[in-house]
Design a protein around this motif. Structure first.
Motif, short mmCIF file in Angstrom:
data_model
loop_
_atom_site.label_atom_id
_atom_site.label_comp_id
_atom_site.label_asym_id
_atom_site.label_seq_id
_atom_site.Cartn_x
_atom_site.Cartn_y
_atom_site.Cartn_z
N VAL A 98 2.58 -5.31 -13.27
CA VAL A 98 3.07 -4.14 -12.53
C VAL A 98 3.97 -4.59 -11.39
CG1 VAL A 98 0.99 -4.06 -11.08
CG2 VAL A 98 2.36 -2.00 -11.35
N SER A 99 5.05 -3.86 -11.19
CA SER A 99 5.91 -4.16 -10.05
C SER A 99 6.32 -2.87 -9.36
CB SER A 99 7.15 -4.94 -10.51
OG SER A 99 7.85 -4.18 -11.46
N LEU A 100 6.44 -2.95 -8.07
CA LEU A 100 6.80 -1.77 -7.29
C LEU A 100 8.31 -1.62 -7.29
CD1 LEU A 100 4.50 -2.35 -4.19
CD2 LEU A 100 4.22 -0.59 -5.93
N THR A 101 8.78 -0.41 -7.53
CA THR A 101 10.21 -0.17 -7.48
C THR A 101 10.65 -0.15 -6.02
OG1 THR A 101 9.92 1.21 -9.41
CG2 THR A 101 12.01 1.43 -8.26
N ASN A 102 11.80 -0.75 -5.76
CA ASN A 102 12.34 -0.81 -4.41
C ASN A 102 11.32 -1.35 -3.41
OD1 ASN A 102 14.34 -0.58 -2.53
ND2 ASN A 102 13.98 1.57 -2.09
N ALA A 103 10.63 -2.40 -3.80
CA ALA A 103 9.70 -3.09 -2.93
C ALA A 103 8.65 -2.15 -2.32
CB ALA A 103 10.45 -3.82 -1.82
N GLY A 104 8.32 -1.11 -3.03
CA GLY A 104 7.25 -0.23 -2.56
C GLY A 104 7.67 0.84 -1.58
N ALA A 105 8.98 1.07 -1.43
CA ALA A 105 9.43 2.15 -0.54
C ALA A 105 8.96 3.48 -1.12
CB ALA A 105 10.94 2.12 -0.42
N ILE A 106 8.61 4.38 -0.24
CA ILE A 106 8.09 5.67 -0.68
C ILE A 106 9.22 6.69 -0.68
CG2 ILE A 106 6.43 7.50 -0.16
CD1 ILE A 106 4.78 5.25 1.27
N ALA A 107 9.36 7.41 -1.77
CA ALA A 107 10.45 8.37 -1.88
C ALA A 107 10.19 9.59 -1.00
CB ALA A 107 10.60 8.80 -3.34
N PRO A 108 11.26 10.31 -0.65
CA PRO A 108 11.06 11.51 0.16
C PRO A 108 10.09 12.46 -0.55
CG PRO A 108 13.40 11.07 -0.13
CD PRO A 108 12.67 10.10 -1.00
N GLY A 109 9.14 12.96 0.19
CA GLY A 109 8.20 13.91 -0.40
C GLY A 109 6.99 13.28 -1.05
N ASP A 110 6.93 11.95 -1.07
CA ASP A 110 5.81 11.30 -1.75
C ASP A 110 4.75 10.77 -0.79
OD1 ASP A 110 7.07 11.88 -4.06
OD2 ASP A 110 7.69 9.84 -4.56
N HIS A 111 4.85 11.16 0.45
CA HIS A 111 3.84 10.79 1.44
C HIS A 111 3.28 12.10 1.97
CE1 HIS A 111 2.19 9.58 5.30
NE2 HIS A 111 2.28 8.32 4.94
N LEU A 112 2.10 12.47 1.49
CA LEU A 112 1.56 13.79 1.83
C LEU A 112 0.20 13.66 2.48
CD1 LEU A 112 2.39 15.32 -1.64
CD2 LEU A 112 3.46 16.05 0.48
N LYS A 113 -0.01 14.47 3.50
CA LYS A 113 -1.35 14.53 4.08
C LYS A 113 -2.05 15.72 3.44
CE LYS A 113 -3.81 13.97 8.33
NZ LYS A 113 -3.81 14.07 9.77
N VAL A 114 -3.19 15.47 2.86
CA VAL A 114 -3.94 16.54 2.20
C VAL A 114 -5.30 16.61 2.87
CG1 VAL A 114 -4.74 17.46 0.01
CG2 VAL A 114 -2.79 15.91 0.05
N GLY A 115 -5.50 17.62 3.70
CA GLY A 115 -6.75 17.69 4.47
C GLY A 115 -6.86 16.47 5.36
N LYS A 116 -7.94 15.71 5.18
CA LYS A 116 -8.13 14.55 6.05
C LYS A 116 -7.69 13.25 5.39
CE LYS A 116 -11.76 16.49 8.88
NZ LYS A 116 -13.19 16.50 9.23
N GLU A 117 -7.14 13.36 4.20
CA GLU A 117 -6.71 12.12 3.55
C GLU A 117 -5.24 12.18 3.17
OE1 GLU A 117 -8.97 11.42 0.02
OE2 GLU A 117 -8.35 13.29 -0.91
N TYR A 118 -4.76 11.07 2.66
CA TYR A 118 -3.35 10.98 2.27
C TYR A 118 -3.22 10.87 0.76
CZ TYR A 118 -2.23 10.27 7.14
OH TYR A 118 -2.08 10.45 8.50
N LYS A 119 -2.14 11.46 0.31
CA LYS A 119 -1.79 11.34 -1.11
C LYS A 119 -0.43 10.66 -1.14
CE LYS A 119 -0.91 14.16 -5.21
NZ LYS A 119 -0.70 15.50 -5.76
#
Lengths: 405, 467
Positions: free
Chosen positions: B114-135
Motif C-alpha cells: 500500500v502507498s499513500l497518494t501524494n505522501a498522505g495529503a488529505i484532500a479538501p473535504g476528507d477531514h471531518l469531525k463527527v461528534g467527538k471523533e474524526y473521520k
C-alpha cells in the motif's frame, strides 16, 4: 454555497468543496463619464496585466453607460452617489444578452473557428491541467487513465466563467462636494436653533472647500456568471459532429445565442481613491486605473466565495504548509481562516467552524504557475507549498484554509 | 528538557496504543477513486478515531484489510466497478488469526502493498469531525497483484484454478465476439451442409484492427500475471492453417454429417478450455468518448457462459481510445476472474461438462436396441457412462434405435486410475470406445468397432459399426 463561521451547506458527506480557477472577461463600460482623458484611461485599462489567479476569456464587446447619462459632472456624481444599481445590472444584462456574450464565452472556451465552423477541446484541456492541484496530479499519475483526467476536468471550469463589467469614472471632486454640501445645507435649514443652524451651514461650507479639489476615480463593478450545466453542454456539443477532440458544425445546424445565458451575481464599489491631476496626467491616470483595477480584483475576492482560494493544510511540522501559491494569486501577507469541517451523520449536513487564523509568509510563496507535470526553473519552485505563519500545533493536516475577507 | 522528551514519548506511545485499539476494531469505509494502473486499486479509505493523527496512521492497514476481506462497491455513478475481496471465505481472518496478526503488525507485510497518494495529503473535504471523533479520508493505491501473490504463496488464498492442479490448468483464448466481428465487417461465409452461414473472420480482424491486438495483448499480460498464459489467437490461427488439409478430410470423410465450422476447427486446434469473448462499443456523446466493454467466458466444451463482466467506463475527451480500452480491461478483469474461479471450483467438485452422441453406420447390422445379454445395447452404454462420470451425472435427452444423445455428461478432470493424468473429452470417450469393443453380438462377434469423432472440444460422436 459555503459561507464562513456558521452553517454552510447541506451536502453529501462525500462531496468535497473544491476551489477551482475562474475565467474572467473584463469589460470596461464605455461611459465617457466626466473623464479627463478617456483614451488614456482606455489604454491604461487595456494594458493592465491580467492576474495569474484567473484565466483570461477574451470576448470583444462594448458596453455603454446603461443609465444613458449625458456628459455632465453633476449628473454623473448624482448617479455614483444615489443611483439604484440593480436597475443598472438589468440594463447591462440586456446589453450582454443582445451581444451574445454567453455564446461568445462558450465559443471562446471551445476555440470556435467561425470560418471552418469547428471547435476543439484544447483550451479546456489546457485550463483543466493548469487548474489541477498537486494532489490531483498525484492521483492522476496512479490511475490507468493518467493525466488525461486532468484535461477532462477542464470542462468543469466553464461554469466558473464570469463577465466583470467595470465602470471607471473620473470625476472632479467639486461636483461630489457640491452635492454633499447641498444635502448638508438642506439638512441645516431644518435646524430651528439659529446658532446650531449657522454652525451646520459653516460646517457644510468648510467640507465643500476641503473636498472640492482634485478628482476621484469611482469604480463600480457588476459581476455576471455564465449559466452552464450538463444540459447546456449537451445542447451545444450536439450541434457538432465529433472526431476525437475536434467537432464540426453539423450541416444545417445553427447556434442560437439564446442557448447561453448569464446570471447576475452582484455589484461592488471601489470609490475612495482621490488624485490630484498634475501636469503628467498620463502617469497619474495609469496609476489611478491600476489602483482601481487592483481594487476591482480585491473586491471580487472579498465579496464572492468562489474567488477565495481554499485548500487543505498539507503539513504542520515544522511549519504550516499548504499547496497553493502564485497560481491562486498569493503574493504574501494574505490572511486565511482555518476551518474544521463538522459532519452531522444523521442529516449529512456539513458545517464549518473557524478554529484559527494564519497568514501567508511573504518570503515563502510557492510559485506553482506552470502547466501540470512540467518543471519550474526558478528557486521558488523548490518549495513544495506556501508557508503560512500561525500556531502550527493547532493547524494540523487536513484542516481547510480559506482566504479571509 | 527531560520532562518534555518524556511527555512527547508518552504521547507517541499513547497514540500507537490508540491506533492499535482502533485498528483491531476495523472501522473503516472504502470508496473507489479511479481505475488504478495495472495491478493496483486506487481507493479512498475512511478511518475513524478520536485523534486525527491516529486515523491517518490506520488508513494503510485499513485499506489492505478491506481489499483482502471486504472488497468495495462500485462508485456512485457506476463508472468505476466494485471489486470482490481477495479472500471471499467467511471467517477467513479468524481461520488464519496468527498469520494476519503478524501481517498487520506495525511494520508487518501489509506495508509492502500500500502507498499513500501524494505522501498522505488529505484532500479538501476528507477531514471531518463527527461528534467527538474524526473521520479521515486518505487516497491510497493498493498493489493488489502483489498482495494476492503473497497470500497465494503463503497458502492463505487459492490460486486461480489452483484446485485443478498444475498439470491441467485450464487454458484460455481471447477472441472478439461474433457481434463485434459482424459490426466491424470481419465475417466470412461458411458452407454448412449446403447452407451458407456467416462466421467470424478472426484473421482479418487481427490484421486490420490495431485496438484488437492491444486489448488481447493486455488481457494476455494480466492473465499471465495470474499464472494463466493464454492461447494466442494469432498463433492458433496459423496452426489451424497448417492443419487445413487434415480438417478438410474430417469434413468430407465418413461421418460427413459432422460439419465443423472454421471456428469449431480453431477451438479444436487451440484446445482452450475457456474462450473469452470480448466486445466493446465506442460511444461518442458530444466531445466525450466512452467505452462499453463486455467480457464473456465460454466453456469451450459446452459453449455455456461461465463468467462475464461488463460496464461502461467514464467518458473522456482527453484519453485516447486505446487508453480507454486498457482502462476497461483493468476495470473488469478481476471481476471476470472471480467468476472464472467459481467455475473452476465447480469443475473441481462436479467435473467437466460434455455432450455425447451415439450413432450407427448404415452398414452396422445391430442397433441400440439390440439385446446383449439381458440388456439392450443402449442400457449398457448408459451404465458405462454412469460409472465413468462424476457422481454418475448425465442426462439422456434423446434415444432411438439408431441414436442416443446425452447432455450434461460430467466427466472427471483426471483419470481415476492415474490421478496425475488430466483427461479431456476425447480421452474419456476412448474408454467408451474400448468398452464397446468388449461387447460381442451375433453381428459383431469380435466386439463393436466404432469411430470416435470430435466436434470442438466438448462434443463427442461415436458411430457404431466400423472405424
Amino acid at each position: 454555497m459555503l459561507t464562513l463561521g456558521s452553517l454552510v451547506f447541506t451536502a453529501n458527506a462525500q462531496e468535497a468543496p473544491k476551489y477551482r480557477r475562474s475565467a474572467l472577461s473584463m469589460i470596461r463600460i464605455d461611459g465617457k463619464f466626466a473623464t479627463p482623458n478617456d483614451d488614456q484611461v482606455d489604454q491604461a485599462w487595456n494594458s493592465y496585466p491580467f492576474p495569474d489567479k484567473y484565466d483570461k476569456l477574451p470576448i470583444n464587446v462594448t458596453l455603454s453607460n446603461p443609465a444613458k447619462k449625458e456628459f455632465n459632472g453633476t449628473e454623473v456624481a448624482k448617479d455614483l452617489l444615489f443611483a439604484k444599481d440593480d436597475s443598472v445590472a438589468q440594463a447591462l444584462m440586456a446589453q450582454l444578452a443582445a451581444q451574445g456574450v454567453g455564446e461568445r464565452m462558450v465559443k471562446s472556451w471551445y476555440n470556435y473557428d467561425e470560418g471552418r465552423k469547428t471547435v476543439n477541446m484544447s483550451t479546456i484541456q489546457r485550463a483543466g491541467c493548469y487548474d489541477a492541484s498537486e494532489m490531483d496530479k498525484m492521483i492522476a499519475q496512479s490511475q490507468a487513465r493518467g493525466t488525461a483526467s486532468l484535461g477532462d476536468a477542464g470542462i468543469q471550469l466553464i461554469g466558473n466563467s464570469y463577465v466583470v463589467c467595470s465602470q471607471l469614472t473620473f470625476v472632479s471632486n467639486e461636483f461630489a462636494a457640491a452635492l454633499v454640501e447641498a444635502a448638508a445645507l438642506s439638512k441645516a435649514a431644518s435646524i430651528k436653533m439659529p446658532a446650531a443652524q449657522q454652525a451646520a451651514v459653516k460646517g457644510a461650507q468648510a467640507a465643500y472647500e476641503e473636498g472640492k479639489n482634485g478628482y476621484s476615480v469611482w469604480t463600480k463593478t457588476w459581476l455576471f456568471r455564465l449559466d452552464w450545466n450538463d444540459a447546456t453542454r449537451k445542447a451545444f456539443e450536439d450541434k457538432f459532429d465529433w472526431n476525437g477532440t475536434t467537432g464540426t458544425l453539423k450541416a444545417g445546424a445553427t447556434i442560437d445565442p439564446a442557448m447561453f445565458s448569464l446570471k447576475y451575481v452582484g455589484m461592488s464599489k471601489a470609490n475612495n481613491l482621490v488624485v490630484g491631476l498634475g501636469q503628467d496626467a498620463a502617469t497619474i491616470i495609469n496609476k489611478a486605473v491600476a489602483r482601481n483595477v487592483d481594487k476591482v480584483y480585491a473586491q471580487l475576492q472579498k465579496t464572492y466565495d468562489e474567488f477565495k482560494p481554499m485548500t487543505p493544510v498539507l503539513s504542520n511540522d515544522p511549519q504550516i504548509v499548504a499547496q497553493i501559491g502564485m497560481k491562486e494569486g498569493l503574493e504574501g501577507g494574505e490572511k486565511f481562516d482555518v476551518l474544521e469541517q463538522n459532519l452531522d451523520m444523521q442529516t449529512g449536513t456539513i458545517t464549518y467552524k473557524k478554529v484559527g487564523s494564519v497568514k501567508v509568509d511573504k518570503k515563502n510563496v510557492w510559485d506553482n504557475r506552470y502547466a501540470a507535470g512540467s518543471e519550474a526553473d526558478n528557486a521558488a519552485a523548490s518549495l513544495k507549498g506556501t508557508v503560512f505563519l500561525g500556531k502550527a500545533k493547532k493547524v494540523y493536516p487536513g484542516l481547510l484554509l480559506k482566504q479571509a475577507k | 528538557m527531560l520532562v518534555a522528551a518524556l511527555t512527547v514519548g508518552c504521547q507517541l506511545v499513547e497514540a500507537k496504543s490508540e491506533a492499535d485499539k482502533q485498528t483491531l476494531a476495523w472501522r473503516y469505509e472504502i470508496d473507489p477513486v479511479g481505475v488504478g494502473v495495472q495491478g493496483t486499486y486506487q481507493i479512498k479509505v475512511w478511518s475513524y478515531s478520536k485523534d486525527p493523527v491516529v486515523a491517518t496512521e490506520q488508513s494503510k492497514k485499513n485499506a489492505v484489510h478491506g481489499i483482502i476481506f471486504k472488497g468495495f462497491l462500485p462508485s456512485s455513478d457506476g463508472r468505476i466497478p466494485g471489486q470482490k475481496p481477495l479472500d471471499p471465505e467467511v471467517n477467513a481472518e479468524q481461520a488464519h488469526e496468527d498469520y494476519f496478526k503478524q501481517f498487520f503488525d506495525d511494520g508487518g507485510k501489509y506495508m509492502q502493498f500500500v502507498s499513500l497518494t501524494n505522501a498522505g495529503a488529505i484532500a479538501p473535504g476528507d477531514h471531518l469531525k463527527v461528534g467527538k471523533e474524526y473521520k479521515i479520508g486518505l487516497i491510497v493505491s493498493v498493489n493488489v497483484d502483489a498482495l494476492r501473490k503473497q497470500l497465494e504463496t503463503d497458502g492463505i488464498i487459492k490460486k486461480l484454478g489452483g484446485e485443478l492442479g498444475n498439470s491441467k490448468k485450464p487454458t484460455i483464448m481471447v477472441v472478439p465476439s461474433d457481434r463485434w466481428c459482424n459490426q466491424h465487417g470481419y465475417m466470412m461465409a461458411f458452407s454448412n451442409q449446403g447452407q451458407t452461414v456467416k462466421v467470424p473472420d478472426y484473421k482479418a480482424a487481427l490484421q486490420n484492427d490495431p485496438n484488437l491486438l492491444q486489448v488481447i495483448s493486455k488481457i494476455n499480460e494480466m492473465m499471465a500475471e495470474r499464472g494463466f498464459p493464454l492461447k494466442n489467437l494469432e498463433t492458433e490461427l496459423k496452426s489451424l492453417e497448417s492443419e487445413a488439409a487434415e480438417d478438410n478430410m474430417t469434413q468430407s470423410g465418413s461421418g460427413s454429417e459432422i460439419a465443423e465450422s472454421p471456428v469449431d476447427a480453431l477451438k479444436k486446434v487451440a484446445k482452450a478450455d475457456i474462450i473469452m469473448q470480448i466486445d466493446w462499443t465506442l460511444n461518442q456523446m458530444g466531445s466525450d468518448a466512452s467505452v462499453n466493454f463486455n467480457f464473456q467466458g465460454l466453456d469451450s466444451y459446452t459453449d455455456k457462459q461461465v463468467a462475464g463482466a461488463s460496464g461502461t467506463g467514464q467518458g473522456s475527451f482527453s484519453a485516447p481510445v486505446p487508453v480507454l480500452l486498457q482502462e476497461a480491461v483493468l476495470s473488469y478483469m478481476d471481476q471476470f476472474n472471480s467468476q472464472l474461479q467459481n467455475h473452476f471450483d465447480d469443475m473441481a467438485a462436479n467435473g467437466r461438462e460434455i455432450k455425447l452422441k451415439i450413432k450407427k453406420w448404415d452398414s452396422f447390422a445391430d442397433n441400440l436396441e439390440t439385446e446383449v445379454g439381458s440388456d439392450e445395447l443402449s442400457t449398457l452404454i448408459e451404465d458405462w457412462v454412469r460409472e465413468n462420470t462424476v457422481s454418475g451425472k448425465f442426462n439422456t435427452v434423446d434415444a432411438t434405435e439408431n441414436m442416443m444423445r446425452m447432455e450434461q455428461v460430467m466427466i472427471p478432470l483426471f483419470d481415476p486410475k492415474r490421478p496425475d493424468r488430466a483427461i479431456d473429452a476425447r480421452y474419456w470417450a476412448r474408454g467408451l470406445q474400448k468398452y464397446l469393443k468388449t461387447i460381442k453380438t451375433t453381428n459383431a462377434p469380435d466386439g463393436i468397432d466404432c469411430k470416435l469423432m470430435m466436434k470442438g472440444l466438448g462434443e463427442v460422436q461415436i458411430i457404431l459399426g466400423e472405424k
